[in-house]
Design an enzyme around this catalytic site. Structure first.
Site, short mmCIF file in Angstrom:
data_model
loop_
_atom_site.label_atom_id
_atom_site.label_comp_id
_atom_site.label_asym_id
_atom_site.label_seq_id
_atom_site.Cartn_x
_atom_site.Cartn_y
_atom_site.Cartn_z
N GLY A 134 -11.12 -11.85 43.75
CA GLY A 134 -9.79 -12.40 43.47
C GLY A 134 -9.65 -13.73 44.17
CG ASP A 201 1.30 -12.97 57.15
OD1 ASP A 201 2.46 -12.96 56.67
OD2 ASP A 201 1.04 -12.57 58.30
CB THR A 207 -5.59 -12.76 42.78
OG1 THR A 207 -6.47 -11.67 43.14
CG2 THR A 207 -6.32 -14.09 42.96
CG LEU A 268 -12.00 3.71 40.70
CD1 LEU A 268 -10.59 4.28 40.68
CD2 LEU A 268 -13.03 4.82 40.49
CB ILE A 271 -7.42 -4.81 37.98
CG1 ILE A 271 -7.69 -3.55 38.79
CG2 ILE A 271 -5.96 -4.87 37.51
CD1 ILE A 271 -7.15 -3.59 40.20
CE1 TYR A 472 -0.78 -7.75 60.02
CE2 TYR A 472 -1.05 -8.86 62.13
CZ TYR A 472 -1.33 -8.76 60.78
OH TYR A 472 -2.17 -9.67 60.19
#
Ligand SMILES: Cc1cc2nc3c(=O)[nH]c(=O)nc-3n(C[C@H](O)[C@H](O)[C@H](O)COP(=O)(O)OP(=O)(O)OC[C@H]3O[C@@H](n4cnc5c(N)ncnc54)[C@H](O)[C@@H]3O)c2cc1C
Length: 552
Positions: A134, A201, A207, A268, A271, A472
């Site tokens: 991506g 961020d 993407t 899998l 997309i 985080y």
């Protein structure tokens, strides 16, 4: 969208600068013993990289040319190096050192779902490996081919699938191609008065397909949900054909196929398209800054907000260590700023009884009509006050909102100066927040002591839910003079991750598993959970053509 630097974050020529932040040098000197003025470790020059020759059988090359057109099949060395890895600290360190390992043999850029299908068909019939790409912002080692991979490796960059295809206004559903980058998606939706509202961020360099494949979460998830909530329908090219799930609000069709694709990291299928939930651009968007006397007070306020009827878009509170870092990042102050900040400090100490070393900075976001935002601010204000908090207005929030996409550049800036910095994030029920925070703090300090390095750990709560929240953690240290930075990073990172799973938290709230977190998967989801995932991947892709070795 131009490719990121092959050795670091962001576009070539864009970098983090410290000269306009007078407190940053003293801060890093104090906490890490680091001199910001001295660049000690530049990346190797591209010309000096030893890039392995592509291993692309002629028949496969011809099939790929036929699938997408020769102009979109690349064996260019820079292209291959950019697509070799993501942007985890381990990735950055090895790229900078020139330790390339298994670089993809070819990069292909399909322009339609049919072309994606043709690529996958060619790959399966030639026994090649396909790694969907991506934005390349993976922080979990989800993009690198195994070093021992002897089959041809194809990086499938979905950048050309970047269109908003249709909006169903009455359902607030948008059909979008999966290769679209964050800013381009918002721009296309914005032209019709809509927003997706997903702002990780890494927004500028990631993407839609990558977000779905990693179960990403954005800063405003308290209002919009994370990508799993926002993704309603999917089209995925798999070895057995195109998988299609319907964009219905919910369904009772057995275990959720949609959920299986979410977080599947390319294992899998590819997309190609998603139908996602969008919203009208709100009349008003604002992020207010707050101060709390302690992290415990800030966390308690965020829990009260999550439990209440309030609907906010952002809940974020930093611990005292991260608050100190945030203040050190401020630009040169004017004399008026200095006076105001002195007056505020005096007020907090004398009138509110704050210990300024324990003080915590928080941001709370509001979106909606003017009336809604005003009402929410008032309701939240009461809860904040209950925990000793104080609103400091919209200035700090606006600044944070503008600068948040610059922060990812800091890791490269520190690496240039010989220091390592990275993150680990997790989620847990509210009742486990304090024990997890304490356990991680202790584990990181033990790891720094074991290595004999000066280290720094800081934390913020970044997403709230009715039942729990995300913590985080960011850590940084100056490695030992003769030590190996990656080995020392592993000691600290592993200590933190182990503290997560030992204390009832998950291995990651939104950074995925990849190879970086795979060793904690069984402790997180139990052995039968791993067996189910293995069966899913094996059943869907028996030839192990799709991004093998990731997750399990
Ligand atoms: C500095 C920094 C900050 C970050 N901040 C956040 C944050 O705030 N929130 C957050 O959630 N994440 C964050 N991340 C992690 C990263 O940005 C996300 O994991 C993001 O979702 C990856 O998207 P991408 O498009 O870059 O995917 P890539 O990195 O290219 O790929 C990630 C994985 O998804 C697969 N994949 C990509 N596209 C497809 C597709 N179309 N079909 C099938 N599989 C696909 C890849 O094969 C790979 O396994 C951050 C990372 C960095 C380095």
């Amino acid at each position: 969208m131009a490719a990121m630097k092959w050795w670091g974050w962001g576009l070539p020529g864009v970098e983090f600068r410290h000269e306009d932040k007078p407190d940053l040098g003293p801060f890093f000197n104090d906490v890490l013993g680091l001199e910001l003025g001295r660049v000690t470790a530049a990346p190797i020059r591209f010309e000096d990289l030893r890039i392995p020759e592509p291993r692309l059988p002629e028949a496969l090359g011809a099939a790929l040319d036929q699938a997408v057109g020769a102009a979109f099949v690349s064996v260019d060395p820079l292209d291959r190096v950019v697509h070799a890895r993501g942007k985890s600290l381990r990735d950055l360190i090895r790229q900078r050192r020139g330790e390339l390992r298994r670089v993809p043999d070819v990069v292909v850029r399909p322009g339609s779902e049919d072309e994606v299908t043709a690529i996958l068909r060619a790959a399966v019939s030639s026994d090649a490996v396909v790694i969907p790409f991506g934005g390349g912002s993976s922080i979990s080692g989800s993009l690198e081919a195994a070093v021992a991979e002897t089959r041809p490796v194809i990086s499938v960059d979905l950048v050309r699938l970047d269109k908003l295809l249709a909006i169903d206004g009455s359902s607030r559903l948008a059909r979008v191609q999966a290769g679209v980058f964050g800013p381009h998606l918002e721009q296309q939706l914005g032209a019709q008065g809509y927003t997706f509202g997903h702002f990780p961020d890494s927004f500028t360099h990631s993407t839609l397909g990558g977000w779905i494949a990693t179960r990403s979460s954005g800063m405003q998830s308290d209002r919009y949900g994370d990508i799993a909530d926002m993704t309603k329908g999917l089209r995925v090219v798999t070895p057995s054909g195109t998988l299609v799930t319907r964009p219905v609000p919910t369904t009772s069709t057995g275990p959720s196929i949609r959920e299986m694709v979410l977080g599947s990291e390319g294992r899998l299928g590819l997309i190609t398209e998603a139908t996602v939930h969008v919203r009208r651009i709100p009349e008003r968007r604002t992020i207010l800054g707050y101060l709390f006397p302690s992290f415990a007070g800030g966390l308690a306020a965020m829990r009260d907000i999550a439990e209440s009827e309030c609907s906010v878009s952002v809940t974020r509170v930093s611990d005292a260590h991260e608050t100190r870092f945030s203040f050190a990042m401020r630009k040169r102050a004017t004399p008026v700023d200095r006076l105001q900040s002195m007056a505020l400090r005096t007020f907090l100490q004398r009138r509110r009884g704050y210990d300024l070393r324990q003080m915590c900075l928080s941001f709370i976001g509001y979106e909606g009509t003017d009336g809604h935002v005003a009402g929410q601010r008032k309701a939240v204000g009461k809860l904040v006050k209950r925990h000793g908090g104080l609103c400091i207005g919209s200035g700090p929030g606006a600044l944070y909102d503008q600068k948040k996409f610059d922060t990812p550049h800091i890791r490269d800036f520190l690496l240039d100066r010989g220091a390592a910095a990275d993150v680990s994030e997790t989620a847990m029920p509210w009742s486990r927040l304090t024990p997890v925070y304490a356990a991680v703090t202790a584990a990181a300090q033990r790891a720094f002591a074991e290595l004999g390095v000066q280290g720094y750990l800081m934390c913020h709560l970044s997403h709230s839910y009715h039942a729990g929240a995300c913590l985080y953690f960011t850590f940084a240290f100056l490695p030992t003079p003769r030590g190996d930075m990656i080995a020392e990073y592993d000691v600290v990172k592993s200590a933190i991750q182990q503290a997560f799973v030992d204390n009832g938290a998950t291995l990651s709230h939104h950074h995925a598993v990849g190879t970086e977190h795979a060793q904690w998967l069984e402790q997180d989801i139990s052995a039968p959970g791993v067996v189910m995932l293995e069966a899913l991947f094996e059943g869907t892709d028996p030839g192990k053509h799709l991004n093998p070795g990731k997750i399990v």
